[in-house]
Design a protein around this motif. Structure first.
Motif, PDB file in Angstrom:
ATOM      1  N   GLU A  17       8.830   5.801  11.191  1.00  0.00           N
ATOM      2  CA  GLU A  17       8.161   6.849  10.416  1.00  0.00           C
ATOM      3  C   GLU A  17       9.056   7.296   9.264  1.00  0.00           C
ATOM      4  O   GLU A  17      10.248   7.547   9.430  1.00  0.00           O
ATOM      5  CB  GLU A  17       7.857   8.044  11.322  1.00  0.00           C
ATOM      6  N   GLY A  18       8.459   7.381   8.070  1.00  0.00           N
ATOM      7  CA  GLY A  18       9.191   7.807   6.894  1.00  0.00           C
ATOM      8  C   GLY A  18       9.872   6.684   6.132  1.00  0.00           C
ATOM      9  O   GLY A  18      10.462   6.920   5.078  1.00  0.00           O
ATOM     10  N   ASN A  55       5.148   6.942   5.370  1.00  0.00           N
ATOM     11  CA  ASN A  55       4.466   6.628   6.622  1.00  0.00           C
ATOM     12  C   ASN A  55       5.257   5.614   7.436  1.00  0.00           C
ATOM     13  O   ASN A  55       6.413   5.318   7.116  1.00  0.00           O
ATOM     14  CB  ASN A  55       3.048   6.101   6.325  1.00  0.00           C
ATOM     15  N   ASP A  56       4.621   5.091   8.488  1.00  0.00           N
ATOM     16  CA  ASP A  56       5.261   4.081   9.341  1.00  0.00           C
ATOM     17  C   ASP A  56       4.589   2.720   9.205  1.00  0.00           C
ATOM     18  O   ASP A  56       4.632   1.900  10.109  1.00  0.00           O
ATOM     19  CB  ASP A  56       5.236   4.532  10.806  1.00  0.00           C
ATOM     20  N   VAL A 100       0.787  -2.842  -2.181  1.00  0.00           N
ATOM     21  CA  VAL A 100       1.970  -3.496  -1.636  1.00  0.00           C
ATOM     22  C   VAL A 100       2.611  -2.563  -0.616  1.00  0.00           C
ATOM     23  O   VAL A 100       2.885  -1.399  -0.920  1.00  0.00           O
ATOM     24  CB  VAL A 100       2.991  -3.827  -2.751  1.00  0.00           C
ATOM     25  N   GLY A 101       2.814  -3.062   0.596  1.00  0.00           N
ATOM     26  CA  GLY A 101       3.487  -2.285   1.627  1.00  0.00           C
ATOM     27  C   GLY A 101       4.981  -2.563   1.613  1.00  0.00           C
ATOM     28  O   GLY A 101       5.402  -3.721   1.672  1.00  0.00           O
ATOM     29  N   VAL A 102       5.790  -1.509   1.510  1.00  0.00           N
ATOM     30  CA  VAL A 102       7.238  -1.651   1.432  1.00  0.00           C
ATOM     31  C   VAL A 102       7.905  -0.926   2.595  1.00  0.00           C
ATOM     32  O   VAL A 102       7.575   0.229   2.888  1.00  0.00           O
ATOM     33  CB  VAL A 102       7.786  -1.097   0.094  1.00  0.00           C
ATOM     34  N   ASP A 109       0.437   7.488  -7.350  1.00  0.00           N
ATOM     35  CA  ASP A 109       0.038   6.122  -7.078  1.00  0.00           C
ATOM     36  C   ASP A 109       0.695   5.576  -5.821  1.00  0.00           C
ATOM     37  O   ASP A 109       0.662   4.387  -5.557  1.00  0.00           O
ATOM     38  CB  ASP A 109       0.389   5.212  -8.264  1.00  0.00           C
ATOM     39  N   GLU A 110       1.345   6.445  -5.023  1.00  0.00           N
ATOM     40  CA  GLU A 110       1.964   6.035  -3.759  1.00  0.00           C
ATOM     41  C   GLU A 110       1.304   6.812  -2.631  1.00  0.00           C
ATOM     42  O   GLU A 110       1.120   8.013  -2.704  1.00  0.00           O
ATOM     43  CB  GLU A 110       3.470   6.309  -3.793  1.00  0.00           C
ATOM     44  N   ILE A 111       0.938   6.091  -1.552  1.00  0.00           N
ATOM     45  CA  ILE A 111       0.184   6.723  -0.457  1.00  0.00           C
ATOM     46  C   ILE A 111       0.862   6.383   0.856  1.00  0.00           C
ATOM     47  O   ILE A 111       1.250   5.236   1.077  1.00  0.00           O
ATOM     48  CB  ILE A 111      -1.261   6.218  -0.435  1.00  0.00           C
TER      49      ILE A 111
END
Length: 284
Positions: free
Chosen positions: A254-255, A240-241, A229-231, A282-284
């Motif tokens: 970014e961030g 990340n961005d 899931v992208g948040v 578990d977060e990338i």
């Protein structure tokens, strides 16, 4: 840099120790409305506020100023609907917000009319413009009563010591070592959990109560198998961005973005970011 001596787990544990409990489970009163706030000089939709309809526009501007730094006298405040259509320009400082009949999810857009504003030209978002204080490792080691020296002594007593373990001991609760990262080879891993989440929903991420908007749900090339899931977070607490390993999954500054396993994400009415806390592997 002295900060490099601290591991991510050390930092996580220290942040947890000094952070106050989050404000969860807030119920919305009938006299309030939830509005997204954007700013002419800031790239991100930086906050969602719950405002009382009985507030004057002057009071609204004062509240907004505390979040974005633009004084009320330098604001041109626009109210826009869900489709971005201009509904009204809020120029009467003594009129109440409820006069304009705003609805949940509408946008308050701040136009900063001061060309010399602190928010202009990226000064509030581009950290490269800010002169940073630095300290060499040698200078840091020479200081007394530092965390580095405290950690060094603890490691002499217990080679497996961590800040998290220390905090558990002080709180009188059992310390449970973190789980080793799973070796997942199932391409449908967490598919059901991901199916309960939709792009565009507000969400809260554990641990830490970080809040934001779901921007992507699906598999990710180059990452471990299964669903992610992208948040897009409300605050710069991400990693990340919206892109990972050269592939873009969504857009954000970014961030402000992270890709997480679905079990860490809860969709719902989460209008405000609570704390700056990071999650585990578990977060990338």
């Amino acid at each position: 840099m002295a900060a490099a001596m601290l591991t991510r787990r050390d930092i996580d544990a220290l942040k947890e120790y000094v952070s106050a409990p989050g404000n969860f489970g807030q119920n919305q009163a009938e006299s309030t409305v939830r509005l997204h706030v954007t700013h002419s000089n800031l790239k991100a939709e930086f906050i969602e506020l719950r405002l009382d309809l009985h507030m004057t526009i002057d009071a609204v501007m004062t509240k907004l100023s505390s979040h974005c730094g633009t004084p009320g006298g330098d604001m041109l405040l626009q109210l826009r609907d869900n489709n971005g259509k201009l509904v009204a320009i809020l120029t009467d400082a003594h009129r109440k917000l409820g006069f304009y009949s705003p609805r949940d999810g509408w946008v308050l857009h701040i136009v900063d009319t001061n060309p010399n504003s602190l928010s202009a030209r990226g000064w509030l978002e581009d950290t490269s413009k800010v002169q940073k204080y630095t300290m060499s490792d040698e200078e840091y080691k020479a200081r007394e009563n530092t965390y580095w020296k405290f950690k060094e002594e603890k490691l002499k007593e217990d080679p497996e010591w961590t800040a998290e373990k220390e905090l558990c001991m002080r709180r009188g609760i059992p310390y449970v070592p973190p789980k080793q990262k799973e070796n997942i080879d199932d391409e449908d891993y967490m598919r059901a959990e991901a199916g309960a989440l939709s792009v565009g929903e507000r969400c809260e991420v554990d641990p830490g109560g970080k809040r934001g908007v779901i921007r992507y749900v699906g598999r990710c090339s180059g990452l471990p198998e299964g669903y992610w899931v992208g948040v897009h977070f409300d605050e710069p607490v991400g990693k990340n961005d919206g892109s990972v390993k050269g592939k873009r999954y969504f857009d954000c500054p970014e961030g402000y973005g992270s890709l997480l396993r679905p079990y860490k994400v809860r969709a719902g009415d989460y209008p405000e970011v609570d704390e700056f806390q990071f999650s585990d592997g578990d977060e990338i």
